[in-house]
Design an enzyme around this catalytic site. Structure first.
Site, PDB file in Angstrom:
ATOM      1  N   ASP A   1      -7.639   5.883  -5.420  1.00  0.00           N
ATOM      2  CA  ASP A   1      -6.631   6.344  -5.895  1.00  0.00           C
ATOM      3  C   ASP A   1      -6.819   8.121  -5.761  1.00  0.00           C
ATOM      4  O   ASP A   1      -5.738   9.043  -5.670  1.00  0.00           O
ATOM      5  CB  ASP A   1      -6.059   6.414  -7.259  1.00  0.00           C
ATOM      6  CG  ASP A   1      -7.281   6.617  -8.294  1.00  0.00           C
ATOM      7  OD1 ASP A   1      -6.948   6.101  -9.316  1.00  0.00           O
ATOM      8  OD2 ASP A   1      -8.279   7.385  -8.045  1.00  0.00           O
TER       9      ASP A   1
ATOM     10  N   HIS B   1     -15.032   1.357  -2.802  1.00  0.00           N
ATOM     11  CA  HIS B   1     -14.148   0.543  -2.363  1.00  0.00           C
ATOM     12  C   HIS B   1     -13.185   1.441  -1.407  1.00  0.00           C
ATOM     13  O   HIS B   1     -12.081   0.680  -1.082  1.00  0.00           O
ATOM     14  CB  HIS B   1     -13.361  -0.008  -3.551  1.00  0.00           C
ATOM     15  CG  HIS B   1     -14.143  -1.098  -4.284  1.00  0.00           C
ATOM     16  ND1 HIS B   1     -13.793  -1.576  -5.376  1.00  0.00           N
ATOM     17  CD2 HIS B   1     -15.429  -1.517  -3.934  1.00  0.00           C
ATOM     18  CE1 HIS B   1     -14.558  -2.468  -5.911  1.00  0.00           C
ATOM     19  NE2 HIS B   1     -15.594  -2.482  -5.040  1.00  0.00           N
TER      20      HIS B   1
ATOM     21  N   GLY C   1     -13.955   2.179 -17.838  1.00  0.00           N
ATOM     22  CA  GLY C   1     -12.917   1.432 -17.432  1.00  0.00           C
ATOM     23  C   GLY C   1     -12.782   0.366 -16.239  1.00  0.00           C
ATOM     24  O   GLY C   1     -11.860   0.483 -15.370  1.00  0.00           O
TER      25      GLY C   1
ATOM     26  N   TYR D   1       0.896  -1.298   0.094  1.00  0.00           N
ATOM     27  CA  TYR D   1      -0.084  -0.010   0.070  1.00  0.00           C
ATOM     28  C   TYR D   1       0.799   1.257  -0.119  1.00  0.00           C
ATOM     29  O   TYR D   1       0.580   2.157  -0.621  1.00  0.00           O
ATOM     30  CB  TYR D   1      -0.966   0.021   1.290  1.00  0.00           C
ATOM     31  CG  TYR D   1      -2.298  -0.757   0.801  1.00  0.00           C
ATOM     32  CD1 TYR D   1      -2.172  -2.300   1.043  1.00  0.00           C
ATOM     33  CD2 TYR D   1      -3.088  -0.152   0.088  1.00  0.00           C
ATOM     34  CE1 TYR D   1      -3.252  -2.972   0.858  1.00  0.00           C
ATOM     35  CE2 TYR D   1      -4.602  -0.933  -0.286  1.00  0.00           C
ATOM     36  CZ  TYR D   1      -4.425  -2.175  -0.049  1.00  0.00           C
ATOM     37  OH  TYR D   1      -5.387  -2.837  -0.278  1.00  0.00           O
TER      38      TYR D   1
ATOM     39  N   SER E   1     -13.241  -3.944 -15.651  1.00  0.00           N
ATOM     40  CA  SER E   1     -13.330  -5.373 -16.164  1.00  0.00           C
ATOM     41  C   SER E   1     -14.652  -6.125 -15.790  1.00  0.00           C
ATOM     42  O   SER E   1     -15.153  -6.924 -16.556  1.00  0.00           O
ATOM     43  CB  SER E   1     -12.093  -6.099 -15.606  1.00  0.00           C
ATOM     44  OG  SER E   1     -12.284  -6.341 -14.144  1.00  0.00           O
TER      45      SER E   1
HETATM   46  N1  APR Z   1      -9.451   3.464 -20.978  1.00  0.00           N
HETATM   47  C1  APR Z   1     -10.729   2.600 -20.708  1.00  0.00           C
HETATM   48  N2  APR Z   1     -10.690   1.545 -20.260  1.00  0.00           N
HETATM   49  C2  APR Z   1      -9.337   1.023 -19.746  1.00  0.00           C
HETATM   50  C3  APR Z   1      -8.052   1.891 -20.284  1.00  0.00           C
HETATM   51  C4  APR Z   1      -8.314   3.080 -20.843  1.00  0.00           C
HETATM   52  N3  APR Z   1      -7.377   3.994 -20.907  1.00  0.00           N
HETATM   53  N4  APR Z   1      -7.179   0.991 -19.705  1.00  0.00           N
HETATM   54  C5  APR Z   1      -7.549  -0.115 -19.294  1.00  0.00           C
HETATM   55  N5  APR Z   1      -8.875  -0.045 -19.202  1.00  0.00           N
HETATM   56  C6  APR Z   1      -9.953  -1.363 -19.082  1.00  0.00           C
HETATM   57  C7  APR Z   1      -9.422  -2.561 -18.953  1.00  0.00           C
HETATM   58  O1  APR Z   1      -9.833  -3.051 -20.271  1.00  0.00           O
HETATM   59  C8  APR Z   1     -10.128  -3.423 -17.755  1.00  0.00           C
HETATM   60  O2  APR Z   1     -11.468  -3.524 -18.268  1.00  0.00           O
HETATM   61  O3  APR Z   1     -10.084  -1.031 -17.520  1.00  0.00           O
HETATM   62  C9  APR Z   1     -10.412  -2.283 -16.749  1.00  0.00           C
HETATM   63  C10 APR Z   1      -9.556  -2.350 -15.616  1.00  0.00           C
HETATM   64  O4  APR Z   1     -10.061  -3.612 -15.252  1.00  0.00           O
HETATM   65  P1  APR Z   1      -9.297  -3.839 -13.579  1.00  0.00           P
HETATM   66  O5  APR Z   1      -7.979  -3.833 -13.482  1.00  0.00           O
HETATM   67  O6  APR Z   1      -9.991  -5.245 -13.295  1.00  0.00           O
HETATM   68  O7  APR Z   1     -10.096  -2.949 -12.562  1.00  0.00           O
HETATM   69  P2  APR Z   1     -11.320  -2.583 -12.103  1.00  0.00           P
HETATM   70  O8  APR Z   1     -12.222  -2.973 -12.770  1.00  0.00           O
HETATM   71  O9  APR Z   1     -11.443  -1.540 -11.703  1.00  0.00           O
HETATM   72  O10 APR Z   1     -11.194  -3.750 -10.663  1.00  0.00           O
HETATM   73  C11 APR Z   1     -12.473  -3.754  -9.715  1.00  0.00           C
HETATM   74  O11 APR Z   1     -11.219  -5.056  -8.370  1.00  0.00           O
HETATM   75  O12 APR Z   1      -9.037  -5.660  -7.528  1.00  0.00           O
HETATM   76  C12 APR Z   1     -10.506  -4.980  -7.264  1.00  0.00           C
HETATM   77  O13 APR Z   1     -11.241  -3.550  -5.570  1.00  0.00           O
HETATM   78  C13 APR Z   1     -10.431  -3.764  -6.521  1.00  0.00           C
HETATM   79  O14 APR Z   1     -11.439  -1.897  -7.675  1.00  0.00           O
HETATM   80  C14 APR Z   1     -11.074  -2.847  -7.887  1.00  0.00           C
HETATM   81  C15 APR Z   1     -11.963  -4.074  -8.410  1.00  0.00           C
END
Ligand code: APR
Length: 242
Positions: free
Chosen positions: A103, A118, A186, A66, A188
């Site tokens: 963040d 979160h 953005g 962290y 997943s």
């Molecule tokens: N613009 C738009 N989308 C983007 C970009 C970009 N420049 N770069 C990456 N992505 C997309 C990827 O395709 C992916 O679908 O952002 C997504 C990031 O996915 P993750 O890394 O899984 O992040 P997130 O969905 O926020 O994770 C959800 O999981 O780990 C836990 O608590 C944590 O809040 C987090 C949660």
């Protein structure tokens, strides 16, 4: 970016608008996403460190991760996608933002109406007395000991296997139920509750626009999928909110 008259009308006539963001909106600020190739830290994945078990097994390792993330994030700035949502908030009184990101970049870009579902990496919570502290206080003291009760302090973020803050979740569900236009940006869809919010919004008649570089677990709910970088797409959409 050319958009159809139907979408322009949606933008013009929607009163309750909601954005749900994930790590992808901060990617162009240089903050690693969780599941992208850059999501590793010392060969650990978030799922291995962001858990109560990992913390109580090895608090030093989890704190190290962290502190590394905090140090990294303090060197990063909001990107045009964050600023676009802050501008949308200024244009529409019924715009709300739910973010999975910890963040603090939405706040840094000027957004005010934010639900940090979160948590926030720059806020810490005592594991015993629940008092919260800003990170800089603890970094200054170079200690993770609660100034109030001497127990160990943890990052005030939601870890895998933990329950959502009920109040925040209820606020998020109520926003999802009443929103007419929802942007999913953005994320997943790897984590269930935020995807549920998209399903609830869809079920209640919202028009859902997903902005992502790839398809995701939300894509099944999207009426419109705009493939690409949030920092490039969002600034082109906001001018249509006149
Ligand atoms: N613009 C738009 N989308 C983007 C970009 C970009 N420049 N770069 C990456 N992505 C997309 C990827 O395709 C992916 O679908 O952002 C997504 C990031 O996915 P993750 O890394 O899984 O992040 P997130 O969905 O926020 O994770 C959800 O999981 O780990 C836990 O608590 C944590 O809040 C987090 C949660």
């Amino acid at each position: 970016m050319q958009i159809s008259q139907q979408i322009k009308d949606k933008f013009k006539n929607s009163k309750n608008i909601l954005a749900l963001t994930g790590a992808g909106i901060s990617a162009e600020s240089g903050v690693p996403t969780f599941r992208g190739k850059e999501g590793l830290w010392k060969q650990y994945r978030a799922e291995e460190l962001a858990t109560p078990q990992a913390f109580f097994r090895d608090p030093k390792l989890v704190w190290e991760w962290y502190l590394w993330r905090m140090e990294l994030i303090t060197t990063k700035s909001p990107n045009p996608a964050h600023f676009a949502l802050a501008e949308l908030e200024n244009k529409r009184s019924n715009f709300n933002l739910i973010t999975q990101n910890v963040d603090g970049l939405h706040k840094k870009s000027g957004s005010k109406k934010i639900i940090e579902i979160h948590g926030n990496i720059f806020r810490n919570r005592c594991t015993d007395c629940d008092k919260t502290y800003d990170s800089d206080l603890l970094i200054l003291k170079n200690s993770t000991e609660c100034p109030n009760c001497k127990s160990i302090v943890r990052p005030d973020v939601l870890w895998f296997g933990e329950s959502y803050d009920t109040d925040l979740l209820n606020q998020a569900i109520s926003l999802a139920e009443k929103s007419e236009l929802v942007f999913i940006i953005g994320s997943s869809g790897a984590v269930g509750i935020p995807v549920e919010l998209a399903r609830i919004a869809k079920e209640n008649g919202a028009f859902v626009i997903e902005i992502n570089t790839d398809q995701s677990g939300y894509s099944r709910y999207a009426d419109l999928f705009l493939q690409g970088k949030a920092g490039e797409i969002l600034p082109e959409l906001i001018p249509y909110f006149v």
